[in-house]
Design a protein around this motif. Structure first.
Motif, short mmCIF file in Angstrom:
data_model
loop_
_atom_site.label_atom_id
_atom_site.label_comp_id
_atom_site.label_asym_id
_atom_site.label_seq_id
_atom_site.Cartn_x
_atom_site.Cartn_y
_atom_site.Cartn_z
N GLY A 336 -4.29 -27.07 14.07
CA GLY A 336 -3.34 -28.19 14.15
C GLY A 336 -2.59 -28.25 15.46
O GLY A 336 -1.94 -29.25 15.75
N GLY A 337 -2.64 -27.20 16.25
CA GLY A 337 -1.91 -27.19 17.51
C GLY A 337 -1.39 -25.80 17.83
O GLY A 337 -1.70 -24.83 17.16
N VAL A 338 -0.55 -25.70 18.84
CA VAL A 338 -0.07 -24.43 19.36
C VAL A 338 1.22 -24.02 18.63
O VAL A 338 2.07 -24.86 18.32
N ARG A 339 1.36 -22.74 18.36
CA ARG A 339 2.62 -22.16 17.91
C ARG A 339 3.03 -21.10 18.93
O ARG A 339 2.38 -20.06 19.05
N HIS A 340 4.09 -21.37 19.66
CA HIS A 340 4.52 -20.46 20.73
C HIS A 340 6.03 -20.24 20.62
O HIS A 340 6.83 -21.17 20.80
N MET A 341 6.40 -19.03 20.32
CA MET A 341 7.80 -18.62 20.28
C MET A 341 8.06 -17.60 21.38
O MET A 341 7.15 -16.91 21.84
N ARG A 342 9.31 -17.51 21.78
CA ARG A 342 9.75 -16.45 22.69
C ARG A 342 10.89 -15.70 22.00
O ARG A 342 11.75 -16.32 21.35
N GLN A 343 10.91 -14.41 22.13
CA GLN A 343 11.88 -13.60 21.39
C GLN A 343 12.56 -12.59 22.29
O GLN A 343 11.93 -11.97 23.15
N GLY A 344 13.85 -12.43 22.09
CA GLY A 344 14.61 -11.41 22.79
C GLY A 344 15.60 -10.77 21.84
O GLY A 344 15.82 -11.26 20.73
N TYR A 345 16.18 -9.66 22.28
CA TYR A 345 17.17 -8.95 21.47
C TYR A 345 18.48 -8.82 22.25
O TYR A 345 18.48 -8.63 23.47
N VAL A 346 19.58 -8.90 21.52
CA VAL A 346 20.90 -8.64 22.08
C VAL A 346 21.58 -7.64 21.15
O VAL A 346 21.53 -7.80 19.92
N ASP A 347 22.20 -6.63 21.70
CA ASP A 347 22.77 -5.57 20.87
C ASP A 347 24.03 -6.01 20.15
O ASP A 347 24.69 -6.98 20.52
N ARG A 348 24.34 -5.25 19.12
CA ARG A 348 25.44 -5.60 18.23
C ARG A 348 26.80 -5.40 18.88
O ARG A 348 27.72 -6.19 18.69
N ASP A 349 26.95 -4.32 19.65
CA ASP A 349 28.27 -4.02 20.20
C ASP A 349 28.72 -5.08 21.21
O ASP A 349 29.87 -5.53 21.18
N THR A 350 27.81 -5.51 22.08
CA THR A 350 28.20 -6.51 23.07
C THR A 350 28.48 -7.86 22.41
O THR A 350 29.37 -8.60 22.85
N THR A 351 27.74 -8.19 21.36
CA THR A 351 27.97 -9.45 20.65
C THR A 351 29.32 -9.43 19.96
O THR A 351 30.10 -10.40 20.04
N ALA A 352 29.64 -8.33 19.27
CA ALA A 352 30.94 -8.22 18.60
C ALA A 352 32.07 -8.22 19.62
O ALA A 352 33.12 -8.83 19.39
N SER A 353 31.86 -7.55 20.74
CA SER A 353 32.88 -7.51 21.79
C SER A 353 33.18 -8.91 22.31
O SER A 353 34.35 -9.30 22.46
N ARG A 354 32.14 -9.66 22.57
CA ARG A 354 32.34 -11.01 23.09
C ARG A 354 33.09 -11.87 22.09
O ARG A 354 34.01 -12.64 22.45
N ARG A 355 32.74 -11.77 20.84
CA ARG A 355 33.41 -12.54 19.80
C ARG A 355 34.90 -12.17 19.71
O ARG A 355 35.77 -13.05 19.65
N CYS A 356 35.20 -10.88 19.72
CA CYS A 356 36.59 -10.44 19.62
C CYS A 356 37.42 -10.84 20.83
O CYS A 356 38.56 -11.28 20.71
N VAL A 357 36.83 -10.69 22.03
CA VAL A 357 37.56 -11.04 23.26
C VAL A 357 37.84 -12.54 23.30
O VAL A 357 38.94 -12.97 23.65
N LEU A 358 36.85 -13.36 22.94
CA LEU A 358 37.07 -14.80 22.93
C LEU A 358 38.14 -15.18 21.92
O LEU A 358 38.99 -16.04 22.18
N HIS A 359 38.12 -14.54 20.76
CA HIS A 359 39.11 -14.83 19.73
C HIS A 359 40.52 -14.52 20.24
O HIS A 359 41.44 -15.33 20.10
N GLN A 360 40.68 -13.36 20.86
CA GLN A 360 41.99 -12.97 21.37
C GLN A 360 42.44 -13.88 22.51
O GLN A 360 43.60 -14.31 22.57
N ARG A 361 41.51 -14.19 23.41
CA ARG A 361 41.84 -15.02 24.56
C ARG A 361 42.26 -16.42 24.15
O ARG A 361 43.26 -16.96 24.65
N LEU A 362 41.51 -17.01 23.22
CA LEU A 362 41.83 -18.37 22.80
C LEU A 362 43.10 -18.40 21.96
O LEU A 362 43.87 -19.35 22.03
#
Length: 372
Positions: A336-362
């Protein structure tokens, strides 16, 4: 009105605030004293050696006035706490929303807006934390189109497969992900230490027949298993199988329970990877119990009660909490056609840190009347 009660030889403090009871120990309060003698005013790190405080430390006096708690300890130290700060210490993190197929959310975010606006980025991260996934639209269909948004949170987690990698059918596939077969619900890479925290799955093309993505909330599955089969739940929190990935250049192995609990006895991570699991040669009775428990969990995560079906369009990206959600896909056919995905990983600590810092800053900007 806040009422103060000391008890157990003045080594505990109870604050009765607006009908809620808050209990603190003298040692806990002393080592967290916010004054400059106890904590460095710039880093907030502790200056005293907490382990050297006397175990029989007591609270000599405790008074509340104007939203402040004033304490005098038996070691001669005086300290003042803001009541709001103290109560925040006992407050739980923003709640997660567990879901089944009937009540599944559809959290969405816009790539360009999250890239430019901190409020939109925070909303995306809060939604990811609460629901376990978020669908981002408007992602450039370049090979590394997701990278600018990762850079707002990141860094990108590199593995033996590189950074952002293809997910498509190839000849002589080194992993079943790179074939056209369907994939059972699973969590990614339980053989790594640490396990990647978040999966970023970016759709470049999805014209093949089939290839729909599936999601199941592993924390909801754990809750249902605990309610319906407590013995099976206990077994999956106790037994720790190993997981292994090997190829010509890589040997990765780690272990952990299928349902991992935190210090409060609540699920904090699920693992499921039929392709890489290796159960040790446990005593026969334990193995029989484990196999029955694993089957009960498998029936939950593959059943329609918990399975959310979706198909990504080109330019859409699915971000998945790899500690919580199980993901899979239906088989697909390239006629039926092409299926092409791209995948990456981001760690949990940096994601949680960014969320907390943005919350405090805003929150600070809002309190000061500044634009977010």
């Amino acid at each position: 009105m806040t009422h103060v009660i000391t008890q157990a030889n003045r080594r505990r403090l109870v604050l009765d605030h607006q009908g809620q009871r808050h209990e603190f120990t003298a040692l806990w309060l002393r080592e967290r004293s916010p004054d400059d003698e106890t904590r460095d005013p710039y880093t907030g790190q502790r200056l005293i050696e907490a382990a050297e405080l006397p175990l029989d430390l007591a609270i000599e006096t405790a008074k509340v006035a104007d939203g402040q708690l004033n304490l005098h300890f038996s070691d001669g130290h005086h300290s003042t706490f803001g009541l709001a700060t103290l109560f925040d210490e006992q407050a739980s993190e923003s709640p997660r929303r567990l879901w089944d197929a009937a009540g599944a959310p559809h959290p969405e975010a816009d790539f360009a807006t999250a890239l430019e606006d901190d409020s939109a980025l925070l909303a995306m991260l809060e939604s990811l934390h609460r629901n376990g996934f978020v669908i981002v639209s408007g992602v450039p269909t370049d090979l590394d189109g997701m990278q600018p948004l990762i850079d707002r949170i990141g860094p990108l987690r590199r593995t033996n497969w590189g950074g952002i990698a293809d997910v498509k059918s190839v000849a002589n596939a080194y992993d079943l992900t790179m074939t056209q077969r369907g994939l059972e619900p699973h969590t990614d890479n339980p053989y790594r230490d640490p396990i990647p925290g978040y999966i970023w799955l970016h759709c470049l093309a999805n014209a093949a027949e089939g290839g729909d993505s599936t999601l199941a909330d592993g924390f909801m599955a754990a809750r249902l298993l605990r309610e319906r089969d407590p013995d099976a739940y206990a077994c999956l929190t106790r037994v720790t199988p190993s997981f292994r990935y090997c190829d010509a250049d890589t040997y990765l192995e780690s272990e952990g329970s299928l349902i991992e609990l935190d210090s409060r006895g609540e699920p904090v991570r699920v693992r499921y990877s039929n392709r890489t699991e290796r159960v040790p040669a446990l005593p026969a009775e334990e193995l029989e119990a484990y196999y029955a428990a694993r089957k009960a969990f498998y029936q939950l995560i593959t059943g329609e009660e918990l399975t959310l079906h979706l198909k990504l369009d080109p330019g859409q990206m699915l971000i998945i909490d790899n500690y919580r959600l199980l993901h899979g896909r239906s088989a697909f056919h390239l006629a039926g056609g092409v299926r092409h995905m791209r995948q990456g990983y981001v760690d949990r600590d940096t994601t949680a840190s960014r969320r907390c810092v943005l919350h405090q800053r805003l929150a600070t900007a809002q309190a000061q009347g500044e634009p977010a």
